[in-house]
Write an enzyme that holds these catalytic residues in place. Structure first.
Site, PDB file in Angstrom:
ATOM      1  N   HIS A 118      42.563  38.132  36.370  1.00  0.00           N
ATOM      2  CA  HIS A 118      43.315  38.928  36.775  1.00  0.00           C
ATOM      3  C   HIS A 118      42.651  39.813  34.846  1.00  0.00           C
ATOM      4  CE1 HIS A 118      46.446  36.485  38.100  1.00  0.00           C
ATOM      5  NE2 HIS A 118      46.183  37.647  38.811  1.00  0.00           N
ATOM      6  N   ASP A 135      43.895  37.824  32.107  1.00  0.00           N
ATOM      7  CA  ASP A 135      42.640  36.600  32.118  1.00  0.00           C
ATOM      8  C   ASP A 135      41.428  36.958  30.729  1.00  0.00           C
ATOM      9  OD1 ASP A 135      44.849  35.321  33.891  1.00  0.00           O
ATOM     10  OD2 ASP A 135      43.276  36.101  35.407  1.00  0.00           O
TER      11      ASP A 135
HETATM   12  C1  3MF Z   1      50.250  36.434  45.085  1.00  0.00           C
HETATM   13  C2  3MF Z   1      48.539  36.094  45.317  1.00  0.00           C
HETATM   14  C3  3MF Z   1      47.796  36.537  43.628  1.00  0.00           C
HETATM   15  C4  3MF Z   1      46.744  37.449  43.654  1.00  0.00           C
HETATM   16  C5  3MF Z   1      45.941  37.597  42.510  1.00  0.00           C
HETATM   17  C6  3MF Z   1      45.218  38.544  42.399  1.00  0.00           C
HETATM   18  C7  3MF Z   1      48.746  34.948  42.027  1.00  0.00           C
HETATM   19  O1  3MF Z   1      50.654  35.192  46.202  1.00  0.00           O
HETATM   20  O2  3MF Z   1      47.942  35.795  45.909  1.00  0.00           O
HETATM   21  O3  3MF Z   1      47.386  35.205  43.042  1.00  0.00           O
HETATM   22  O4  3MF Z   1      45.506  37.079  44.355  1.00  0.00           O
HETATM   23  O5  3MF Z   1      46.877  38.022  41.337  1.00  0.00           O
HETATM   24  O6  3MF Z   1      45.132  39.593  42.221  1.00  0.00           O
END
Ligand code: 3MF
Ligand code: MG
Length: 344
Positions: A48, A51
């Site tokens: 992210h 992150d």
């Molecule tokens: C939610 C997701 C997310 C996305 C991630 C990447 C937390 O259902 O799947 O995981 O994959 O944020 O954009």
């Protein structure tokens, strides 16, 4: 030896909090996670935007890039690549009613600011891939926005990202619901239509997550195949899911082994990975898991993927094709089941 390269996000090792209760495990810092991911056999990290650059909202564009360069050094230290950067719009107070489709102009501008900064971060980390999980892009109250307007907003936002950088690729991770009630872009079919409507369809593809397909009542292997047919499967989020309920992000293959096998099979048959694509995992540990077992779900997912890859390598295509020609589908099904059960 797997012929695939694997990727994982730092959020896949987490503290166990859910909507109904607090943390059950200690937090782990980014560098410790990188070291462990590399040791487990991952080649790349999914990020992210925050992150990579945690306090980005309070930083200048130059400060954000500078911070990202530090993260790149950390990746290099462990021999890891960055796979993608995804703007985490759903966490921010500005975008509580969505980002690109928010009914407020200032929120839409903030969402684009984060998208542009995600592109800047991606470039510093050495990747050209931006993932858009459109978490809150839809409605809680069905009448609160027009689906026609919202769809066009998404196309416009992606076009602006494509214009901002001539190399960047945008990859939508569709999901039919959660945290919103009704999503605007819920399946790979929606993603392909959005892609076709942009100014550069070649640079707009999809990220298929197994659990999201299951939540839409669809088969993940067919969703993968649909994107592959258009040469637009830019990455995958493999995991598993017990039917249509809350998003579970279970370890790959633990719920439905045949469905998992068919995902590996369609990836292998179509040389997924030959253009540098990663097999990404998006899996969560159970809330009950202890600190020392924080990475078990990742190990298990990799082990299951590799075991299924081995099953695909042993799949007798001559025999299967003969059964297909004769329409002996009962026998074909049993052949597959026997292979999975270890009887073959
Ligand atoms: C939610 C997701 C997310 C996305 C991630 C990447 C937390 O259902 O799947 O995981 O994959 O944020 O954009
Ligand atoms: Mg995901």
């Amino acid at each position: 030896m797997s012929k695939f390269k694997f990727s994982v996000g730092p959020w896949n090792v987490h503290t166990g909090a859910d909507s109904y209760g607090p943390e059950t495990r200690q937090p782990i810092d980014l560098e410790t996670k990188f070291a462990k991911f590399a040791e487990l056999g991952f080649s790349a990290i999914q990020f992210h935007d925050d992150d990579a650059v945690p306090d980005m909202n309070n930083m200048t564009e130059e400060e954000i890039k500078e911070y990202a360069r530090g993260v790149k050094k950390l990746l290099d230290k462990y021999g890891l690549a960055a796979e993608f950067v995804a703007p985490r719009l759903w966490m921010d107070p500005h975008t509580k009613d969505g980002g690109f489709m928010s009914t407020r102009k200032e929120d839409r501008e903030f969402a684009l600011w984060r998208a542009y900064r995600s592109i800047d971060i991606a470039k510093e980390l050495g990747t050209d891939l931006i993932v858009l999980w459109l978490a809150r892009e839809g409605t809680l109250c069905a009448e609160s926005k027009s689906p026609v307007w919202a769809t066009k907003q998404l196309v416009d936002a992606i076009n602006k990202m494509l214009e901002y950088d001539p190399k960047i690729r945008v990859c939508i991770e569709p999901k039919p619901n959660e945290p919103i009630d009704r999503s605007i872009c819920g399946t790979m079919g929606h993603v392909m239509a959005i892609s076709a409507a942009t100014i550069d369809p070649k640079r707009v593809g999809g990220n298929l997550e197994s659990a999201h397909a299951i939540l839409a009542g669809l088969d993940p292997a067919n969703e993968i195949g649909f994107a592959l047919a258009f040469d637009k499967l830019f990455t995958v989020h493999l995991n598993d899911q017990n039917g249509i309920r809350y998003d579970q992000d279970k370890s790959f293959g633990v719920e439905n082994l045949r469905q998992a096998f068919n995902q590996v099979k369609v990836l292998a048959e179509n040389n997924y990975g030959s253009k540098g694509e990663y097999v990404g995992l998006d899996v969560k540990a159970m809330r009950t898991t202890s600190d020392e077992d924080s990475y078990e779900h990742l190990k298990n997912s990799l082990a299951i993927f590799r075991a299924l890859e081995d099953k695909v390598a042993r799949y007798d295509y001559d025999y299967a094709n003969k059964l297909i020609a004769d329409r002996k589908f009962e026998q074909l099904e049993m052949y597959t089941m026997n292979l999975l059960m270890g009887i073959q």
